[in-house]
Design a protein around this motif. Sequence first.
Motif, PDB file in Angstrom:
ATOM      1  N   VAL A 146       3.985  14.388 -11.442  1.00  0.00           N
ATOM      2  CA  VAL A 146       4.327  14.453 -12.867  1.00  0.00           C
ATOM      3  C   VAL A 146       3.185  15.086 -13.654  1.00  0.00           C
ATOM      4  O   VAL A 146       3.405  15.871 -14.601  1.00  0.00           O
ATOM      5  CB  VAL A 146       4.647  13.043 -13.394  1.00  0.00           C
ATOM      6  CG1 VAL A 146       4.819  13.061 -14.908  1.00  0.00           C
ATOM      7  CG2 VAL A 146       5.907  12.507 -12.728  1.00  0.00           C
ATOM      8  N   ALA A 147       1.943  14.759 -13.251  1.00  0.00           N
ATOM      9  CA  ALA A 147       0.790  15.364 -13.929  1.00  0.00           C
ATOM     10  C   ALA A 147       0.808  16.881 -13.764  1.00  0.00           C
ATOM     11  O   ALA A 147       0.510  17.642 -14.706  1.00  0.00           O
ATOM     12  CB  ALA A 147      -0.507  14.778 -13.368  1.00  0.00           C
ATOM     13  N   ALA A 190      -5.882   2.253  -5.159  1.00  0.00           N
ATOM     14  CA  ALA A 190      -5.394   0.888  -4.946  1.00  0.00           C
ATOM     15  C   ALA A 190      -4.632   0.783  -3.631  1.00  0.00           C
ATOM     16  O   ALA A 190      -4.724  -0.230  -2.923  1.00  0.00           O
ATOM     17  CB  ALA A 190      -4.508   0.461  -6.115  1.00  0.00           C
ATOM     18  N   ALA A 191      -3.887   1.836  -3.281  1.00  0.00           N
ATOM     19  CA  ALA A 191      -3.155   1.833  -2.017  1.00  0.00           C
ATOM     20  C   ALA A 191      -4.113   1.778  -0.835  1.00  0.00           C
ATOM     21  O   ALA A 191      -3.903   1.033   0.130  1.00  0.00           O
ATOM     22  CB  ALA A 191      -2.264   3.073  -1.933  1.00  0.00           C
ATOM     23  N   ALA A 215       0.833  -1.206   0.000  1.00  0.00           N
ATOM     24  CA  ALA A 215       0.000   0.000   0.000  1.00  0.00           C
ATOM     25  C   ALA A 215       0.867   1.254   0.000  1.00  0.00           C
ATOM     26  O   ALA A 215       0.564   2.244  -0.695  1.00  0.00           O
ATOM     27  CB  ALA A 215      -0.921  -0.015   1.223  1.00  0.00           C
ATOM     28  N   THR A 216       1.958   1.221   0.768  1.00  0.00           N
ATOM     29  CA  THR A 216       2.863   2.376   0.806  1.00  0.00           C
ATOM     30  C   THR A 216       3.493   2.625  -0.558  1.00  0.00           C
ATOM     31  O   THR A 216       3.583   3.776  -1.031  1.00  0.00           O
ATOM     32  CB  THR A 216       3.961   2.140   1.855  1.00  0.00           C
ATOM     33  OG1 THR A 216       3.350   1.941   3.136  1.00  0.00           O
ATOM     34  CG2 THR A 216       4.904   3.325   1.924  1.00  0.00           C
ATOM     35  N   LEU A 217       3.920   1.536  -1.208  1.00  0.00           N
ATOM     36  CA  LEU A 217       4.522   1.681  -2.532  1.00  0.00           C
ATOM     37  C   LEU A 217       3.524   2.258  -3.532  1.00  0.00           C
ATOM     38  O   LEU A 217       3.860   3.168  -4.319  1.00  0.00           O
ATOM     39  CB  LEU A 217       5.027   0.316  -3.012  1.00  0.00           C
ATOM     40  CG  LEU A 217       5.647   0.281  -4.415  1.00  0.00           C
ATOM     41  CD1 LEU A 217       6.867   1.203  -4.485  1.00  0.00           C
ATOM     42  CD2 LEU A 217       6.030  -1.139  -4.801  1.00  0.00           C
ATOM     43  N   LEU A 218       2.288   1.754  -3.501  1.00  0.00           N
ATOM     44  CA  LEU A 218       1.262   2.272  -4.410  1.00  0.00           C
ATOM     45  C   LEU A 218       0.976   3.746  -4.129  1.00  0.00           C
ATOM     46  O   LEU A 218       0.768   4.553  -5.062  1.00  0.00           O
ATOM     47  CB  LEU A 218      -0.023   1.447  -4.263  1.00  0.00           C
ATOM     48  CG  LEU A 218       0.036   0.003  -4.780  1.00  0.00           C
ATOM     49  CD1 LEU A 218      -1.237  -0.738  -4.403  1.00  0.00           C
ATOM     50  CD2 LEU A 218       0.230  -0.022  -6.298  1.00  0.00           C
ATOM     51  N   LEU A 219       0.958   4.113  -2.841  1.00  0.00           N
ATOM     52  CA  LEU A 219       0.697   5.506  -2.480  1.00  0.00           C
ATOM     53  C   LEU A 219       1.812   6.424  -2.984  1.00  0.00           C
ATOM     54  O   LEU A 219       1.553   7.517  -3.522  1.00  0.00           O
ATOM     55  CB  LEU A 219       0.557   5.622  -0.964  1.00  0.00           C
ATOM     56  CG  LEU A 219       0.192   7.003  -0.418  1.00  0.00           C
ATOM     57  CD1 LEU A 219      -1.178   7.437  -0.955  1.00  0.00           C
ATOM     58  CD2 LEU A 219       0.186   6.994   1.103  1.00  0.00           C
ATOM     59  N   VAL A 220       3.057   5.974  -2.823  1.00  0.00           N
ATOM     60  CA  VAL A 220       4.194   6.777  -3.296  1.00  0.00           C
ATOM     61  C   VAL A 220       4.150   6.927  -4.810  1.00  0.00           C
ATOM     62  O   VAL A 220       4.345   8.030  -5.359  1.00  0.00           O
ATOM     63  CB  VAL A 220       5.517   6.130  -2.843  1.00  0.00           C
ATOM     64  CG1 VAL A 220       6.705   6.813  -3.530  1.00  0.00           C
ATOM     65  CG2 VAL A 220       5.663   6.219  -1.335  1.00  0.00           C
ATOM     66  N   LEU A 221       3.864   5.816  -5.505  1.00  0.00           N
ATOM     67  CA  LEU A 221       3.781   5.888  -6.964  1.00  0.00           C
ATOM     68  C   LEU A 221       2.635   6.801  -7.402  1.00  0.00           C
ATOM     69  O   LEU A 221       2.759   7.555  -8.385  1.00  0.00           O
ATOM     70  CB  LEU A 221       3.593   4.482  -7.543  1.00  0.00           C
ATOM     71  CG  LEU A 221       4.789   3.527  -7.390  1.00  0.00           C
ATOM     72  CD1 LEU A 221       4.424   2.141  -7.912  1.00  0.00           C
ATOM     73  CD2 LEU A 221       6.011   4.077  -8.132  1.00  0.00           C
ATOM     74  N   GLY A 222       1.515   6.738  -6.687  1.00  0.00           N
ATOM     75  CA  GLY A 222       0.392   7.608  -7.019  1.00  0.00           C
ATOM     76  C   GLY A 222       0.737   9.075  -6.823  1.00  0.00           C
ATOM     77  O   GLY A 222       0.382   9.935  -7.651  1.00  0.00           O
ATOM     78  N   GLY A 239      -3.916   8.013 -13.708  1.00  0.00           N
ATOM     79  CA  GLY A 239      -3.142   6.875 -13.215  1.00  0.00           C
ATOM     80  C   GLY A 239      -2.733   7.047 -11.769  1.00  0.00           C
ATOM     81  O   GLY A 239      -2.763   6.095 -10.971  1.00  0.00           O
ATOM     82  N   GLY A 240      -2.358   8.268 -11.399  1.00  0.00           N
ATOM     83  CA  GLY A 240      -1.977   8.525 -10.011  1.00  0.00           C
ATOM     84  C   GLY A 240      -3.138   8.310  -9.052  1.00  0.00           C
ATOM     85  O   GLY A 240      -2.967   7.743  -7.962  1.00  0.00           O
ATOM     86  N   ILE A 241      -4.323   8.776  -9.462  1.00  0.00           N
ATOM     87  CA  ILE A 241      -5.507   8.591  -8.600  1.00  0.00           C
ATOM     88  C   ILE A 241      -5.815   7.105  -8.427  1.00  0.00           C
ATOM     89  O   ILE A 241      -6.140   6.639  -7.326  1.00  0.00           O
ATOM     90  CB  ILE A 241      -6.706   9.353  -9.194  1.00  0.00           C
ATOM     91  CG1 ILE A 241      -6.450  10.862  -9.114  1.00  0.00           C
ATOM     92  CG2 ILE A 241      -7.988   8.977  -8.464  1.00  0.00           C
ATOM     93  CD1 ILE A 241      -7.499  11.689  -9.825  1.00  0.00           C
TER      94      ILE A 241
END
Length: 285
Positions: free
Chosen positions: A92-93, A118-119, A79-86, A111-113
Motif C-alpha cells: 500500500v505504501a 514484530a513477525a 508471526a505469519t499473520l504479522l508478516l502478511v500484514l506488513g 507501519g509495515g516495517i
Amino acid sequence: DEVAAFLRAAQQPMPANGVTCTTIAERLAQDRNEAERARAAEEALARESAARAAADRDKALEQARSDNIVTRENYMAGATLLLVLGALALGVAGLFLTRTQKREAIWTASGGILLIVAAVVTFVMRPAFDPAAIAGTTRLTVPPPTAQPGGLGKMVCTIDPARSRVTVSSTQDVTIDINPDGCVNGRTQYAETGQNWQRILVPDEEQTVSVLEYAPTTRTYSTSRYLLTAQQMEAARARRAEVKVKACSTDPAARADLAAKQQAIRTALPPVFNERLVYSCKPAG
C-alpha cells in the motif's frame, strides 16, 4: 506352673493377669520382627510412590510436549499473520508513492516495517520445550502415615497380649482423653515425638520410671516400665526436676522444652525395659 500350684495349695494370694509369659529377649525379637514388617511396608509404599511419580512425570511430559507444540504453532501463525500484514502495508505504501502521496507512503511503510519486525520477533520468541522444567514439578513424595479416623479425643484402650510383656501390672482397659495439643485427661501434657505423644513419669515413692506413649496414626497406647537402682532413680529425679511444664499447655515452645527435658531423662534409663504394656484403642462410646 509349679510356683502357682504351690501358692494355691498354701492358700496364698497370687496376682495373675492371664497373659502368656514372655521373656525380654522374646519381646525384643517380636518388636524387631514388627519393625521389619513396618519397614518392608514403608519400602513397598516408597516403590509404589516412585512408580506413580514416574507415571505422572511421563504423563506430564507428554502433556507439556503437546501444549508446547500448540503454543509454537500459535506463535508461528501469529508471526505469519504479522508478516502478511506488513507486506500488505509495504504494498500500500508503494501504491501511495506512485500517487505522489509521500506522507501517507512514509507512515504506511513505517507501519509495515514494524509489523515485519514484530513477525520476526514473534517467530524467534517461540517457547522451546524444556523437559527439566517439567521434571522439577514431579518430585517423588512418600505420603506420611494416615491417621485412623478418631485418633484423638476420648479413647478406650484394650491390652494387646501379642505385643506386650506383662509382669506385675493390671491388664484392665485404660481410658485416655487426648486433644490435638497432646493434653491427656485434661491435666497431663505429653511431648511430641515425631507423630506420637509421649510423657515420662518419674515418681518419688517408687523405683520405677514409666514411659507413656500414644500414636494417633495407629491408635496405639503403650506403657514401658524400667526398674532402676537407687542411683539411677536419683539421676532420673534430678532431671525430672528440670521439667517446667506441670500442666497442659498450648505453647509449642513449652512443649518443645518438655520434649528436650524428657530426652535427657531417657538417657538415664537402661536400654531395655522390664515391662511393656501395649494397648489398641478405639473411640469411647
